[in-house]
Design an enzyme around this catalytic site. Sequence first.
Site, PDB file in Angstrom:
ATOM      1  N   PHE A 197      55.807  48.800  49.092  1.00  0.00           N
ATOM      2  CA  PHE A 197      56.136  48.960  47.679  1.00  0.00           C
ATOM      3  C   PHE A 197      54.902  49.331  46.860  1.00  0.00           C
ATOM      4  O   PHE A 197      55.012  49.637  45.713  1.00  0.00           O
ATOM      5  CB  PHE A 197      56.743  47.669  47.128  1.00  0.00           C
ATOM      6  CG  PHE A 197      57.924  47.176  47.935  1.00  0.00           C
ATOM      7  CD1 PHE A 197      58.848  48.075  48.419  1.00  0.00           C
ATOM      8  CD2 PHE A 197      58.073  45.829  48.223  1.00  0.00           C
ATOM      9  CE1 PHE A 197      59.931  47.649  49.164  1.00  0.00           C
ATOM     10  CE2 PHE A 197      59.162  45.381  48.965  1.00  0.00           C
ATOM     11  CZ  PHE A 197      60.075  46.292  49.440  1.00  0.00           C
TER      12      PHE A 197
ATOM     13  N   SER B  97      63.015  46.801  37.726  1.00  0.00           N
ATOM     14  CA  SER B  97      62.406  45.942  38.738  1.00  0.00           C
ATOM     15  C   SER B  97      62.904  46.300  40.130  1.00  0.00           C
ATOM     16  O   SER B  97      62.123  46.370  41.087  1.00  0.00           O
ATOM     17  CB  SER B  97      62.710  44.467  38.442  1.00  0.00           C
ATOM     18  OG  SER B  97      62.206  43.630  39.456  1.00  0.00           O
TER      19      SER B  97
ATOM     20  N   TRP C  43      61.354  49.578  41.122  1.00  0.00           N
ATOM     21  CA  TRP C  43      59.936  49.396  41.429  1.00  0.00           C
ATOM     22  C   TRP C  43      59.745  49.016  42.895  1.00  0.00           C
ATOM     23  O   TRP C  43      58.782  49.430  43.541  1.00  0.00           O
ATOM     24  CB  TRP C  43      59.350  48.310  40.528  1.00  0.00           C
ATOM     25  CG  TRP C  43      57.896  48.007  40.808  1.00  0.00           C
ATOM     26  CD1 TRP C  43      56.812  48.587  40.221  1.00  0.00           C
ATOM     27  CD2 TRP C  43      57.369  47.062  41.748  1.00  0.00           C
ATOM     28  NE1 TRP C  43      55.650  48.053  40.727  1.00  0.00           N
ATOM     29  CE2 TRP C  43      55.973  47.117  41.669  1.00  0.00           C
ATOM     30  CE3 TRP C  43      57.960  46.167  42.644  1.00  0.00           C
ATOM     31  CZ2 TRP C  43      55.145  46.321  42.450  1.00  0.00           C
ATOM     32  CZ3 TRP C  43      57.142  45.377  43.429  1.00  0.00           C
ATOM     33  CH2 TRP C  43      55.752  45.449  43.333  1.00  0.00           C
ATOM     34  N   HIS C  44      60.688  48.238  43.432  1.00  0.00           N
ATOM     35  CA  HIS C  44      60.541  47.749  44.801  1.00  0.00           C
ATOM     36  C   HIS C  44      60.714  48.846  45.846  1.00  0.00           C
ATOM     37  O   HIS C  44      60.228  48.694  46.970  1.00  0.00           O
ATOM     38  CB  HIS C  44      61.543  46.622  45.077  1.00  0.00           C
ATOM     39  CG  HIS C  44      61.109  45.299  44.529  1.00  0.00           C
ATOM     40  ND1 HIS C  44      61.298  44.944  43.218  1.00  0.00           N
ATOM     41  CD2 HIS C  44      60.467  44.259  45.116  1.00  0.00           C
ATOM     42  CE1 HIS C  44      60.804  43.734  43.021  1.00  0.00           C
ATOM     43  NE2 HIS C  44      60.294  43.296  44.149  1.00  0.00           N
ATOM     44  N   GLY C  45      61.397  49.905  45.522  1.00  0.00           N
ATOM     45  CA  GLY C  45      61.530  50.956  46.509  1.00  0.00           C
ATOM     46  C   GLY C  45      62.506  52.036  46.112  1.00  0.00           C
ATOM     47  O   GLY C  45      63.352  51.844  45.230  1.00  0.00           O
TER      48      GLY C  45
END
Length: 482
Positions: A482, A321, A324-326
Amino acid sequence: MVFNSIEYAIFLPLVFALYWFVFNKSVKVQNLFIVIVSYIFYGWWDWRFLFLIAFTSFCSWMSGLLIQKYSQQGKKAKAVSTANIVLNLAILGVFKYYDFFATSFAHVFLGGKTEGLLLNIVLPVGISFYTFQALSYSIDVYKGKIEPTKDIVEFFAYVSFFPQLVAGPIERATNLLPQFQRPRIFNVDMAVDGSRQILWGLFKKMAVADKCAVFVNEIFSTYQSQPGSNLLLGAIMFAFQIYGDFSGYSDIAIGTSKLFGIKLMRNFNVPYFSRDIAEFWRRWHISLTTWFRDYIYIPLGGSRCSKAKIVRNTFIIFLVSGLWHGANWTFIAWGAYHAVLFLPLILLGKNRKYKEVVASDKLFPSVGEVFRILMTFLIVVIGWVIFRAESIGQAWEYLCGMWQWDTLRAGYQLFIQRNLISRTGVVLMMVLFEWLNRKNEHGLDLQAVKSPLVRYGIYIFVILALMISVENSPSQFIYFQF
């Protein structure tokens, strides 16, 4: 094209009118129109991105048909599903993560030399969102949860539906695709409620998030010379900035979809009223949290396995997670931080202790509930510092400096000098309306307010706050990166 721009203010009414009054002959015509306007909307940033989303959509659509064709041949169907997953993740990896990992590799093994190693590719807007949406379709087809569609137009509409295309909610095919398969009839009540939700989302973005951003950017850019109270205030303001920004986008997306007779899933459910970190994650970015739960966590065994595997699964889900954000180690550290907070609750079986909204049958929470809400908010704020920082070192320095309690007077002076009273006022207004409507879908769901005078007074107040907040150039939404 962003929701808070003049271009979108012209685009939306025009698309709405054409959708219901010109292209309303059949659902197929409406779907084709949706695809066209969605591609115009997305191509507004960079027309080259259209080839990528079209390629992703086509491959996922074809994978569904091939999975059905080989449904009696398990190995072939699995191979098709796996190939589509690998292809989509490879595209996401190259565009979003290659330079990050290449740079990290160079720092460890090549003394920081990256000449000839980096691709320097522009990150397509919203690639993480539509990639996950496309992936969920082929996975659900393979698992037999949904029949694959032979209609390529309705599938392209599902992937590219412009309200939620670039920042979610990340919809499942089981919910959204059937809505493109059946006729849609204009519903006045649904459209009116959608308009209210759009207004509330714009308020959270423009009057709350954008105003907090001015102060937050100043504090984070000069954090080394700021006293601790200023750093704490900057971290709190960022918590409301990112909430107003992202949940504001979701409200606008969901409200806009209602104008077209489409219902999207709720993406935020008053997360800052959570009583522990597990409840926070059930209420924050719900579409992503449930995506990871259903497609990664549960297939790994979820919480119905040994404690060692529960620890493994929890760390995997939060680290993924974060990534996934960056493409930054701060996001991975942020994910690890929340995994450490979440683990005790899930190991003790208390991760689902709070299922109902706080004080659901009362106007005010108890003293104990207030304490738990504030403590949960505090640990979330600490995590947001890691999320917002540009490096692990900056996050550490910021957090260490944040607890210098001998500088409260400087914080008070900054509060007055930077006109934080007005910014705090709109934040408190947002919190108040969301508290009063915490059991409803959004903060301007005023069905319980019987007086039309009071209702319209609130609407006028929100509109005036928006007019005061209008900037010459609209700011981007945080989650676009993102």
